[in-house]
Design an enzyme around this catalytic site. Structure first.
Site, PDB file in Angstrom:
ATOM      1  N   ASN A 183      -7.961  -0.392  13.669  1.00 39.92           N
ATOM      2  CA  ASN A 183      -9.479  -0.578  13.194  1.00 39.92           C
ATOM      3  C   ASN A 183      -9.786  -1.951  12.466  1.00 39.92           C
ATOM      4  O   ASN A 183     -10.713  -2.238  11.784  1.00 39.92           O
ATOM      5  CB  ASN A 183      -9.821   0.504  12.251  1.00 39.92           C
ATOM      6  CG  ASN A 183      -9.083   0.637  10.861  1.00 39.92           C
ATOM      7  OD1 ASN A 183      -8.069   0.071  10.981  1.00 39.92           O
ATOM      8  ND2 ASN A 183      -9.332   1.753  10.240  1.00 39.92           N
ATOM      9  N   HIS A 185      -7.812  -2.893   9.578  1.00 43.29           N
ATOM     10  CA  HIS A 185      -7.536  -2.857   8.191  1.00 43.29           C
ATOM     11  C   HIS A 185      -6.284  -3.753   7.875  1.00 43.29           C
ATOM     12  O   HIS A 185      -5.423  -4.055   8.874  1.00 43.29           O
ATOM     13  CB  HIS A 185      -7.490  -1.535   7.809  1.00 43.29           C
ATOM     14  CG  HIS A 185      -6.134  -0.569   8.101  1.00 43.29           C
ATOM     15  ND1 HIS A 185      -5.960   0.682   8.138  1.00 43.29           N
ATOM     16  CD2 HIS A 185      -4.936  -1.101   8.495  1.00 43.29           C
ATOM     17  CE1 HIS A 185      -4.921   0.940   8.535  1.00 43.29           C
ATOM     18  NE2 HIS A 185      -3.964  -0.130   8.743  1.00 43.29           N
ATOM     19  N   ASP A 205       0.721  -1.248  -0.008  1.00 49.86           N
ATOM     20  CA  ASP A 205      -0.016  -0.178   0.043  1.00 49.86           C
ATOM     21  C   ASP A 205       0.946   1.311   0.000  1.00 49.86           C
ATOM     22  O   ASP A 205       2.018   1.070   0.128  1.00 49.86           O
ATOM     23  CB  ASP A 205      -1.030   0.016   1.151  1.00 49.86           C
ATOM     24  CG  ASP A 205      -0.326  -0.251   2.502  1.00 49.86           C
ATOM     25  OD1 ASP A 205       0.868  -0.459   2.747  1.00 49.86           O
ATOM     26  OD2 ASP A 205      -0.888  -0.403   3.672  1.00 49.86           O
ATOM     27  N   GLU A 218      -9.873  -0.646   4.520  1.00 51.47           N
ATOM     28  CA  GLU A 218     -10.674  -0.115   5.800  1.00 51.47           C
ATOM     29  C   GLU A 218     -11.748  -0.853   6.179  1.00 51.47           C
ATOM     30  O   GLU A 218     -12.304  -1.489   5.061  1.00 51.47           O
ATOM     31  CB  GLU A 218     -10.697   1.333   5.517  1.00 51.47           C
ATOM     32  CG  GLU A 218      -9.551   2.263   5.470  1.00 51.47           C
ATOM     33  CD  GLU A 218      -8.911   2.624   6.552  1.00 51.47           C
ATOM     34  OE1 GLU A 218      -8.388   1.637   7.493  1.00 51.47           O
ATOM     35  OE2 GLU A 218      -8.381   3.799   6.924  1.00 51.47           O
TER      36      GLU A 218
HETATM   37  N1  GLP Z   1      -1.453   0.704   6.035  1.00 51.09           N
HETATM   38  C1  GLP Z   1      -0.398   0.400   6.916  1.00 51.09           C
HETATM   39  C2  GLP Z   1      -0.541  -1.204   7.123  1.00 51.09           C
HETATM   40  O1  GLP Z   1       0.120  -1.671   5.845  1.00 51.09           O
HETATM   41  C3  GLP Z   1       0.248  -1.526   8.200  1.00 51.09           C
HETATM   42  O2  GLP Z   1       0.551  -2.876   8.178  1.00 51.09           O
HETATM   43  C4  GLP Z   1      -0.738  -1.203   9.385  1.00 51.09           C
HETATM   44  C5  GLP Z   1      -0.114  -1.404  10.721  1.00 51.09           C
HETATM   45  O3  GLP Z   1       0.826  -0.437  10.996  1.00 51.09           O
HETATM   46  P1  GLP Z   1       1.876  -1.005  12.378  1.00 51.09           P
HETATM   47  O4  GLP Z   1       2.865  -1.986  12.063  1.00 51.09           O
HETATM   48  O5  GLP Z   1       2.897   0.390  12.281  1.00 51.09           O
HETATM   49  O6  GLP Z   1       0.968  -0.905  13.304  1.00 51.09           O
HETATM   50  O7  GLP Z   1      -1.270  -0.122   9.400  1.00 51.09           O
HETATM   51  C6  GLP Z   1      -0.772   0.952   8.209  1.00 51.09           C
HETATM   52  O8  GLP Z   1      -1.596   1.996   8.184  1.00 51.09           O
END
Ligand code: GLP
Length: 243
Positions: free
Chosen positions: A137, A139, A68, A144
């Site tokens: 949330n 995702h 992403d 989302e």
């Molecule tokens: N879009 C990204 C995801 O690809 C990531 O895996 C997730 C968790 O992130 P983190 O590992 O920093 O908690 O949220 C982010 O917003």
């Protein structure tokens, strides 16, 4: 049913996740591998890098796919998904640009960018392996809650929790309202899926994934139906369910 593993620490989680990526590329030296950005996998990347160097593994036939990106940012923006992967994975491993398929969040046409990535992954025959993190949330990537689950690659309007959590990645405020992401259809069709979560902020959503219904309102819960999916939660993220 997906497999769920509980481990004590983030370090143990990282060792296990790194072993999974390593075993995939050993079995398939031309694997198509997608690794999420975010904070959770950074230690996994370190361990994976150490292992590949220790075993002198040839990664030259591996293709790395981006999960992403924030719309409006590209690899030159510190804190973007591409920039994180460049810093923590691609540069230390000396991955060549022609081995990387990644979103350009500054592309003139976002729909064109979706098509470019969709076609590139299609030509490769899909993803062999994906390492995912989980948003607070629920995702996956930028899918989302309530996003359509039949998309391969798409643009998503980010919800407030995601915009809020974006602050941790950037040293100065950025105005991000949309993301471009592999869609649930593509993610769920990957041959092997490993999803990791660590930290108290993830405990409520991890509890829902473990005990709640399988629903597109919690995209990560959709993995529960898949045999080829595995969750790895550490004690902080699974505090309500640690066994
Ligand atoms: N879009 C990204 C995801 O690809 C990531 O895996 C997730 C968790 O992130 P983190 O590992 O920093 O908690 O949220 C982010 O917003």
């Amino acid at each position: 049913m997906a497999k769920t593993r509980f481990v004590e620490t983030h370090e143990e989680l990282s060792v296990l996740a790194a072993e999974k990526i390593f075993s995939c590329i050993q079995q398939k030296p031309d694997a198509v591998v997608c690794l999420a950005g975010g904070d959770t996998p950074l230690r996994t990347f370190d361990i994976f890098i150490e292992k590949t160097k220790h075993h002198s593994v040839d990664l030259s036939k591996i293709t790395f796919v981006g999960l992403d990106e924030w719309i409006g940012l590209d690899g030159f923006d510190k804190g973007s998904c591409r920039n994180t992967l460049d810093e923590y994975l691609f540069s230390p491993l000396n991955v060549k640009e022609n081995q990387i398929i990644f979103f350009d969040g500054k592309a003139e046409s976002t729909e064109g960018e979706c098509n470019r990535i969709r076609n590139a992954i299609n030509r490769l025959g899909g993803l062999d392996f994906i390492l995912l993190g989980i948003g607070e949330n629920g995702h996956l990537g930028f899918n989302e809650p309530d996003v359509p689950v039949d998309e391969l690659v798409h643009i998503v309007t980010l919800d407030n929790i995601t915009r809020e959590s974006a602050r941790k990645y950037f040293s100065s405020p950025v105005n991000v309202s949309k993301g471009i992401t592999l869609g649930m259809k593509l993610i769920l069709s990957t041959k092997e899926i490993v999803t990791i979560a660590s930290g108290e902020s993830k405990a409520p959503i991890v509890d829902q994934i473990i005990n709640g219904p399988v629903t597109h309102k919690v995209p990560a819960s959709l993995l529960n139906n898949l045999e080829i999916a595995e969750f790895i939660f550490d004690k902080t993220a699974a505090s309500k369910n640690f066994v």
